[in-house]
Every structure is written in structure tokens, then in C-alpha cells.
Design a protein around this motif. Structure first.
Motif, short mmCIF file in Angstrom:
data_model
loop_
_atom_site.label_atom_id
_atom_site.label_comp_id
_atom_site.label_asym_id
_atom_site.label_seq_id
_atom_site.Cartn_x
_atom_site.Cartn_y
_atom_site.Cartn_z
N ASP A 138 0.87 -1.16 0.00
CA ASP A 138 0.00 0.00 0.00
C ASP A 138 0.92 1.22 0.00
O ASP A 138 1.70 1.41 0.93
N LEU A 139 0.84 2.01 -1.05
CA LEU A 139 1.73 3.15 -1.23
C LEU A 139 0.93 4.45 -1.24
O LEU A 139 -0.22 4.47 -1.68
N VAL A 140 1.57 5.51 -0.79
CA VAL A 140 1.03 6.86 -0.95
C VAL A 140 2.13 7.66 -1.63
O VAL A 140 3.24 7.78 -1.11
N VAL A 141 1.84 8.17 -2.83
CA VAL A 141 2.81 8.96 -3.58
C VAL A 141 2.32 10.40 -3.66
O VAL A 141 1.14 10.69 -3.46
N ASP A 142 3.24 11.30 -3.99
CA ASP A 142 2.86 12.72 -4.01
C ASP A 142 2.15 13.14 -5.29
O ASP A 142 1.30 14.01 -5.27
N SER A 143 2.47 12.52 -6.42
CA SER A 143 1.80 12.87 -7.67
C SER A 143 2.03 11.77 -8.70
O SER A 143 2.87 10.89 -8.51
N LEU A 144 1.28 11.84 -9.77
CA LEU A 144 1.44 10.89 -10.87
C LEU A 144 1.81 11.63 -12.15
O LEU A 144 1.48 11.19 -13.24
N GLY A 145 2.49 12.75 -12.02
CA GLY A 145 2.84 13.57 -13.17
C GLY A 145 3.88 12.91 -14.05
O GLY A 145 4.74 12.17 -13.58
N VAL A 146 3.82 13.18 -15.33
CA VAL A 146 4.75 12.60 -16.30
C VAL A 146 6.11 13.28 -16.20
O VAL A 146 7.14 12.62 -16.24
N ASN A 147 6.13 14.59 -16.07
CA ASN A 147 7.39 15.32 -16.08
C ASN A 147 8.02 15.45 -14.69
O ASN A 147 9.18 15.82 -14.58
N ASN A 148 7.26 15.20 -13.63
CA ASN A 148 7.77 15.34 -12.27
C ASN A 148 8.20 13.98 -11.73
O ASN A 148 7.56 12.96 -12.00
N LYS A 179 5.59 8.79 -0.26
CA LYS A 179 5.45 9.44 1.03
C LYS A 179 5.27 8.43 2.15
O LYS A 179 5.70 8.67 3.27
N ALA A 180 4.61 7.31 1.88
CA ALA A 180 4.38 6.27 2.88
C ALA A 180 4.24 4.93 2.18
O ALA A 180 3.77 4.86 1.04
N SER A 181 4.67 3.86 2.86
CA SER A 181 4.52 2.53 2.28
C SER A 181 4.32 1.51 3.39
O SER A 181 4.81 1.68 4.50
N ASN A 182 3.58 0.48 3.07
CA ASN A 182 3.35 -0.63 3.97
C ASN A 182 3.30 -1.88 3.10
O ASN A 182 2.37 -2.06 2.32
N CYS A 183 4.33 -2.75 3.21
CA CYS A 183 4.42 -3.93 2.35
C CYS A 183 4.36 -5.20 3.17
O CYS A 183 4.88 -5.27 4.28
N LYS A 184 3.72 -6.21 2.59
CA LYS A 184 3.62 -7.54 3.20
C LYS A 184 4.06 -8.58 2.19
O LYS A 184 3.74 -8.48 1.01
N PHE A 185 4.81 -9.56 2.66
CA PHE A 185 5.33 -10.63 1.82
C PHE A 185 4.85 -11.97 2.37
O PHE A 185 4.80 -12.16 3.58
N SER A 186 4.52 -12.89 1.49
CA SER A 186 4.16 -14.24 1.90
C SER A 186 4.53 -15.21 0.79
O SER A 186 4.80 -14.81 -0.33
N LEU A 187 4.58 -16.49 1.13
CA LEU A 187 4.88 -17.53 0.15
C LEU A 187 3.59 -18.19 -0.28
O LEU A 187 2.74 -18.54 0.55
#
Length: 67
Positions: free
Chosen positions: A42-52, A57-65
Motif C-alpha cells: 500500500d503506497l502513498v505517492v505525491d503525484s502521478l505527473g509525467v514530467n515530475n 510518502k508512505a509505504s506498507n508492504c507484506k510478503f508471503s509464500l
């Protein structure tokens, strides 16, 4: 679309990333079986601009097999 534009204006765009990634373990010349690992971020990014550049800004990752 309006919610995405509002999130981009405030600088906090939520994204969900999911992937199934095959992984093979090697010990020297011995190759073991392949297993599939499951990743969810689950990610939070600041923008989805092409040139920027996109900054996370924040991430929460989970891994499993996956057996």
C-alpha cells in the motif's frame, strides 16, 4: 477520476501494488525448487505527473509464500 484529481492536488495519491514473483533458491551449484512469493504494498505517492519525479510518502508492504 475526480477523486484521483483531488488526491493529486492534495499531494497524497493512494496506490495498491500486488505481485506474484517466482523465486528460485540456489546454494552454490545446487538449485532448489521454485516457489512463488506474493507481495502486496500500500503506497502513498505525491503525484502521478509525467514530467515530475514521483516520491513515495508512505509505504506498507507484506510478503508471503504461495504454496
Amino acid at each position: 477520476m475526480a477523486a484521483l484529481q483531488d488526491a493529486q492536488r492534495t499531494g497524497a495519491v493512494p496506490l495498491v501494488f500486488r505481485a506474484d514473483v517466482p523465486v528460485r533458491v540456489e546454494l552454490g551449484s545446487l538449485k532448489l525448487w521454485k516457489v512463488t512469493s506474493r507481495v502486496r504494498c500500500d503506497l502513498v505517492v505525491d503525484s502521478l505527473g509525467v514530467n515530475n519525479p514521483i516520491n513515495i510518502k508512505a509505504s506498507n508492504c507484506k510478503f508471503s509464500l504461495k504454496l
